[in-house]
Design a protein around this motif. Structure first.
Motif, PDB file in Angstrom:
ATOM      1  N   ILE A  96       0.726  -1.230   0.070  1.00 36.91           N
ATOM      2  CA  ILE A  96       0.059   0.053   0.124  1.00 36.91           C
ATOM      3  C   ILE A  96       0.969   1.181   0.044  1.00 36.91           C
ATOM      4  O   ILE A  96       2.077   1.291   0.609  1.00 36.91           O
ATOM      5  CB  ILE A  96      -0.960   0.091   1.331  1.00 36.91           C
ATOM      6  N   VAL A  97       0.330   2.336  -0.528  1.00 35.52           N
ATOM      7  CA  VAL A  97       0.942   3.661  -0.705  1.00 35.52           C
ATOM      8  C   VAL A  97       0.337   4.713   0.398  1.00 35.52           C
ATOM      9  O   VAL A  97      -0.794   4.902   0.458  1.00 35.52           O
ATOM     10  CB  VAL A  97       1.077   4.204  -2.251  1.00 35.52           C
ATOM     11  N   LEU A  98       1.525   5.097   1.363  1.00 34.72           N
ATOM     12  CA  LEU A  98       0.661   5.898   2.241  1.00 34.72           C
ATOM     13  C   LEU A  98       1.511   7.305   1.870  1.00 34.72           C
ATOM     14  O   LEU A  98       2.768   7.398   2.005  1.00 34.72           O
ATOM     15  CB  LEU A  98       1.294   5.392   3.504  1.00 34.72           C
ATOM     16  N   GLY A 134      12.683  -1.393   5.283  1.00 35.14           N
ATOM     17  CA  GLY A 134      13.038  -2.706   6.229  1.00 35.14           C
ATOM     18  C   GLY A 134      12.265  -2.234   7.619  1.00 35.14           C
ATOM     19  O   GLY A 134      12.544  -3.453   8.351  1.00 35.14           O
ATOM     20  N   GLU A 135      11.698  -1.129   7.952  1.00 36.20           N
ATOM     21  CA  GLU A 135      11.524  -1.220   9.434  1.00 36.20           C
ATOM     22  C   GLU A 135       9.725  -1.315   9.318  1.00 36.20           C
ATOM     23  O   GLU A 135       9.025  -1.047   8.455  1.00 36.20           O
ATOM     24  CB  GLU A 135      11.638   0.241   9.753  1.00 36.20           C
ATOM     25  N   ARG A 136       9.373  -1.744  10.360  1.00 35.01           N
ATOM     26  CA  ARG A 136       7.874  -2.249  10.781  1.00 35.01           C
ATOM     27  C   ARG A 136       7.257  -0.833  11.057  1.00 35.01           C
ATOM     28  O   ARG A 136       7.891   0.103  11.766  1.00 35.01           O
ATOM     29  CB  ARG A 136       7.671  -3.203  11.712  1.00 35.01           C
ATOM     30  N   VAL A 137       5.884  -0.736  10.477  1.00 35.34           N
ATOM     31  CA  VAL A 137       4.780   0.121  11.056  1.00 35.34           C
ATOM     32  C   VAL A 137       3.654  -0.315  11.441  1.00 35.34           C
ATOM     33  O   VAL A 137       3.487  -1.419  11.201  1.00 35.34           O
ATOM     34  CB  VAL A 137       4.428   1.171   9.687  1.00 35.34           C
ATOM     35  N   LEU A 138       3.063   0.310  12.461  1.00 35.42           N
ATOM     36  CA  LEU A 138       1.689  -0.244  12.944  1.00 35.42           C
ATOM     37  C   LEU A 138       0.665   0.568  12.496  1.00 35.42           C
ATOM     38  O   LEU A 138       0.540   1.717  12.446  1.00 35.42           O
ATOM     39  CB  LEU A 138       1.881  -0.376  14.510  1.00 35.42           C
ATOM     40  N   ALA A 139      -0.460  -0.280  12.459  1.00 33.39           N
ATOM     41  CA  ALA A 139      -1.670   0.370  12.334  1.00 33.39           C
ATOM     42  C   ALA A 139      -2.055   1.378  13.469  1.00 33.39           C
ATOM     43  O   ALA A 139      -1.546   1.315  14.396  1.00 33.39           O
ATOM     44  CB  ALA A 139      -2.716  -0.441  12.271  1.00 33.39           C
ATOM     45  N   ASN A 140      -2.725   2.449  13.030  1.00 30.14           N
ATOM     46  CA  ASN A 140      -3.325   3.666  13.925  1.00 30.14           C
ATOM     47  C   ASN A 140      -2.339   4.358  14.252  1.00 30.14           C
ATOM     48  O   ASN A 140      -2.322   5.305  15.291  1.00 30.14           O
ATOM     49  CB  ASN A 140      -3.806   2.886  15.584  1.00 30.14           C
ATOM     50  N   THR A 141      -1.068   4.546  13.594  1.00 29.42           N
ATOM     51  CA  THR A 141      -0.098   5.326  13.598  1.00 29.42           C
ATOM     52  C   THR A 141      -0.282   6.477  12.310  1.00 29.42           C
ATOM     53  O   THR A 141      -0.829   6.170  11.353  1.00 29.42           O
ATOM     54  CB  THR A 141       1.301   5.230  13.648  1.00 29.42           C
ATOM     55  N   LEU A 142       0.094   7.736  12.533  1.00 27.00           N
ATOM     56  CA  LEU A 142      -0.182   8.769  11.461  1.00 27.00           C
ATOM     57  C   LEU A 142       1.037   9.010  10.883  1.00 27.00           C
ATOM     58  O   LEU A 142       1.804   9.510  11.370  1.00 27.00           O
ATOM     59  CB  LEU A 142      -0.807  10.102  12.331  1.00 27.00           C
ATOM     60  N   VAL A 143       1.002   9.393   9.638  1.00 26.70           N
ATOM     61  CA  VAL A 143       2.106   9.669   8.440  1.00 26.70           C
ATOM     62  C   VAL A 143       2.091  11.220   8.430  1.00 26.70           C
ATOM     63  O   VAL A 143       1.146  11.843   8.271  1.00 26.70           O
ATOM     64  CB  VAL A 143       1.926   9.069   7.360  1.00 26.70           C
TER      65      VAL A 143
END
Length: 246
Positions: A96-98, A134-143
């Motif tokens: 997905i593109v954020l 390579g780093e993990r991102v989590l749901a409910n965080t804001l770009v």
């Protein structure tokens, strides 16, 4: 009444709620109909208040992690094209593109790009953090700034945010399994209160038995402890402080 008797017969232990029920019966037996009606109202209202507080606290805590998924998301196809699809059609492994201003709707790994994320709602970190390949991102965080391409690992109820919400939703159950000290203390008073009431019945009559039965100390311990725990959890949640259990 049914619950108190069921615990007595099946688990062979006395709960103070049995005293609350018997206090109504003793008042009726003594002929104090107004008092027994008042006791019924007080006991019912207290249980009702406790149940409402539990429900409200649970909802408040879970709403802190409530994730409203977007209707659509942009994904990157194998040929490099970006396509918009409904969120429910998203699959594990899709990219997905954020962009800035968007909330991350999934847990995943960054495959391309660089962005600054605000993770405070999820992790409590006060400062934004940069995420790259390579780093993990989590749901409910804001770009906040930048652009990320994220390979989907978890969606919906499998995300970290949803799992935390599930844990918070089980707070009430956890509290009931590991009863508050105040409830245990009230339960220990059950037998002495019943014994004293029985003694009073044989010596000074039904009025004395009803008076001891309605003395109320155990009831105060039983209800005030659990209600104070729940109300403080609720108050803390309004200030952004999440406590797992009492």
């Amino acid at each position: 009444m049914r619950r108190g008797i069921k615990i007595l017969l099946r688990e062979k232990r006395l709960k103070y709620r049995l005293v609350a029920v018997m206090s109504v019966w003793s008042s009726l037996a003594a002929g104090y109909y107004v008092v027994s009606s008042l006791m019924s109202l007080v006991v019912y209202s207290t249980f009702k208040l406790s149940a409402r507080t539990e429900a409200y606290s649970r909802a408040a805590l879970m709403n802190a992690f409530a994730l409203q998924p977007p209707e659509t998301v942009w994904i990157q196809r194998a040929e490099g094209l970006e396509t918009q699809i409904p969120f429910h059609q998203l699959h594990i492994g899709d990219i997905i593109v954020l962009s800035a201003g968007q909330t991350v709707p999934v847990d995943g790994v960054v495959t391309e790009g660089m962005a600054t994320l605000d993770q405070q709602a999820l992790t409590g970190e006060s400062q934004p953090i940069e995420k790259g390949k390579g780093e993990r991102v989590l749901a409910n965080t804001l770009v906040l700034t930048g652009k990320l391409y994220v390979q989907v690992e978890q969606t919906g109820t499998d995300t970290a945010a949803a799992q935390i919400g599930k844990i918070l939703g089980n707070i009430t159950t956890h509290r009931l399994e590991h009863e508050a000290r105040s409830e245990k203390l009230a339960d220990k008073l059950t037998l002495p209160v019943l014994a004293a009431s029985g003694l009073a019945l044989t010596t000074v009559g039904p009025a004395g038995a009803a008076a001891i039965m309605n003395s109320g100390f155990g009831a105060i311990m039983y209800f005030s402890g659990s209600l104070s725990i729940l109300s403080h959890l609720n108050l803390a949640s309004h200030h952004g402080i999440l406590v797992k259990d009492g």
